[in-house]
Design a protein around this motif. Sequence first.
Motif, PDB file in Angstrom:
ATOM      1  N   SER E  34       0.983  -1.066  -0.167  1.00 25.77           N
ATOM      2  CA  SER E  34      -0.170  -0.012   0.013  1.00 25.77           C
ATOM      3  C   SER E  34       0.990   1.169   0.026  1.00 25.77           C
ATOM      4  O   SER E  34       0.637   2.067  -0.885  1.00 25.77           O
ATOM      5  N   ALA E  37       2.102   1.624  -3.476  1.00 26.40           N
ATOM      6  CA  ALA E  37       1.321   2.150  -4.346  1.00 26.40           C
ATOM      7  C   ALA E  37       0.983   3.572  -4.087  1.00 26.40           C
ATOM      8  O   ALA E  37       0.682   4.427  -5.104  1.00 26.40           O
ATOM      9  N   ILE E  38       0.775   4.220  -2.678  1.00 30.51           N
ATOM     10  CA  ILE E  38       0.712   5.516  -2.505  1.00 30.51           C
ATOM     11  C   ILE E  38       1.587   6.616  -3.059  1.00 30.51           C
ATOM     12  O   ILE E  38       1.444   7.467  -3.710  1.00 30.51           O
ATOM     13  N   LYS E  41       0.959   6.594  -6.833  1.00 31.87           N
ATOM     14  CA  LYS E  41      -0.224   7.745  -7.007  1.00 31.87           C
ATOM     15  C   LYS E  41      -0.038   9.105  -6.920  1.00 31.87           C
ATOM     16  O   LYS E  41      -0.412   9.973  -7.912  1.00 31.87           O
ATOM     17  N   ALA E  54      -1.678  12.014   0.932  1.00 31.40           N
ATOM     18  CA  ALA E  54      -0.903  10.842   0.869  1.00 31.40           C
ATOM     19  C   ALA E  54       0.144  10.703   1.816  1.00 31.40           C
ATOM     20  O   ALA E  54       0.378   9.667   2.332  1.00 31.40           O
TER      21      ALA E  54
END
Lengths: 133, 133, 133, 133, 133, 133
Positions: E34, E37-38, E41, E54
């Motif tokens: 995660s 992935a942050i 993004k 974020a």
Amino acid sequence: MFARLFAPTLEVSAHCDLPCGVYDPAQARIEAESVKAIIGKVADNDDPDFRTRAILIKEERSQLVKHHLTVLWTDYFKPPHFEKYPELHTLVNEACKLASGTGTKADFDEAKADELLSKIDQIAEIFWETKKS
Amino acid sequence: MFARLFAPTLEVSAHCDLPCGVYDPAQARIEAESVKAIIGKVADNDDPDFRTRAILIKEERSQLVKHHLTVLWTDYFKPPHFEKYPELHTLVNEACKLASGTGTKADFDEAKADELLSKIDQIAEIFWETKKS
Amino acid sequence: MFARLFAPTLEVSAHCDLPCGVYDPAQARIEAESVKAIIGKVADNDDPDFRTRAILIKEERSQLVKHHLTVLWTDYFKPPHFEKYPELHTLVNEACKLASGTGTKADFDEAKADELLSKIDQIAEIFWETKKS
Amino acid sequence: MFARLFAPTLEVSAHCDLPCGVYDPAQARIEAESVKAIIGKVADNDDPDFRTRAILIKEERSQLVKHHLTVLWTDYFKPPHFEKYPELHTLVNEACKLASGTGTKADFDEAKADELLSKIDQIAEIFWETKKS
Amino acid sequence: MFARLFAPTLEVSAHCDLPCGVYDPAQARIEAESVKAIIGKVADNDDPDFRTRAILIKEERSQLVKHHLTVLWTDYFKPPHFEKYPELHTLVNEACKLASGTGTKADFDEAKADELLSKIDQIAEIFWETKKS
Amino acid sequence: MFARLFAPTLEVSAHCDLPCGVYDPAQARIEAESVKAIIGKVADNDDPDFRTRAILIKEERSQLVKHHLTVLWTDYFKPPHFEKYPELHTLVNEACKLASGTGTKADFDEAKADELLSKIDQIAEIFWETKKS
């Protein structure tokens, strides 16, 4: 009197310490109602595991009562309120003690829960008076 | 030096609302020291992401200050203490406000952190007096 | 006496992973003192509901001990410390196990709480040595 | 209509999964009011640190909205309710999405907060109908 | 494919410090995925409010990585494991530092997230070896 | 074997409501496995304090199951999924009820834990189907 207390829920509000300006003694009351309901449920159920769960959950809910009350005391109420309502410090302090290890956390005593609810209602009454003025 | 540091831990105590009888204003002070250190670190670092993290962490640490102070106020201090120290309610309330959205949560003002530390020391002084008597 | 108690607070510190640079093994010790006090209180009280609350709160306080110790281990102590004190990994690991489901969480054994306090003091001794150098 | 929604607060109640039987959609609404108030405050304040704090607190309050709504959905509402109100699953799901990373968490859009409040009121209406029957 | 995915769940396990005996390094890995992935993004989105969110969420997820890893280190791994795998202390400590204020919490550096994932995989490999023996 | 276990982690994912896009029903399953293991441990241990701890921890783990499932329901699953799998609302709702005060929280019934695990597997099957398409 209860109706009057809850009539103002048009301005219903929470707290977030931005501060967002949204406060509501109903949050403390809801958790105290839950504490009282737990005490009633235990009176009707003699399963020891249920009693254990009830103790654990009553602990959490009592803690939430204290949280919501201290939020009002530290964030919503300001010096002019404490001047106008000199009993306010003691009132909140006593209500918190009623939700503590010497209060509703300690045992399954419905009278303590009622006393707690009554203190919360007194705090709420002051709260709504200050909102009107 | 170690012995001196840990000598007082005989009275050192936390809170658990059993109540275990263990309380210590050092818990609030440690978090307030952290708040002050965060403010200092931001003054020396102009990375905007660092500032964002500092705001977020300062929020948490200020909240912990409030938590530890309200524990003392609701659980440790009893009616005789409030009678003997009539300024105690106001003192704790003001300290909590200094750790709130109008206090150290609001900005990076070292003076506010110092004022908060000073209030905590005043509360601690009363606390240790009550432990002696 | 107050001055003596608070003299060390110049170095007193918490942790926030900014990192703010403020750490203090007293945080773990305070919670471990609470665990020990809970064990003592249960020995003097045969109310089964009190025992249930004590188990639940001892669980929380033991968890806080683990939290504060792992913060020191993951955030404060650096490779040179682990080189200089090769027993440090094992020491922190054993202290955490003493606050776990095989330690103070498991039962009401005052000897385990004392052993935990002793380990925390050994960690604190190393901690304060590293602060001096 | 709002008055009708909140008239039944005589049974005001929280949730604790004992279950204590105490539920109240007001808990979700209070947090959603807070989210809306935060959005309004940011519109009136161009301090970037304030905006950062607002994002962080809006995140927490939105999360509380989701928590209180899923409590109603998983614990209060039963199969007969879902049969009688076939739109209920979708209604709660949409309300939660409005308090998520694609809803009020994502930006400072007052329209989203209003839409969220409106969904909560629709859920509350169903809730109070089921309490009456 | 589903069967293959869930086949290993026979050994899948969490931690609860009862201890329930259920541990799984996948919990740390999921949170680290995660975090990665942050970071990805944020690279694709230049909205400053999104970046703030974020940072805040990356902080939480990195903290969860540390939590799950220290659970393995304090509760699952026992002295014989540390003897057989003398690098294990350092490995877990380094992984935790990679999820700390000097690691993935500090910035948006995909390389750090990859390094963290790699350390978690090394820990997982040791973990599964100990489960087989 | 390690490779096989970790092969699927390419899709492994958590949830953070950024949203980071990382979800994984394994999180709910791991906690439910823990609940089942706790039930088994209590069956083999007649120490009443152990049972108290088991109740308390089973409560937390069941709550985590509900948390992870409602995350999937509110954040991962979208209207097209609910259209394609009309049973999905009911499935998640029933799984959550199985981890509630009328489910695994209520007693030490291994059959309930198995039923919960089975529902989670059905949700996971739908989840992985939606990931493929």
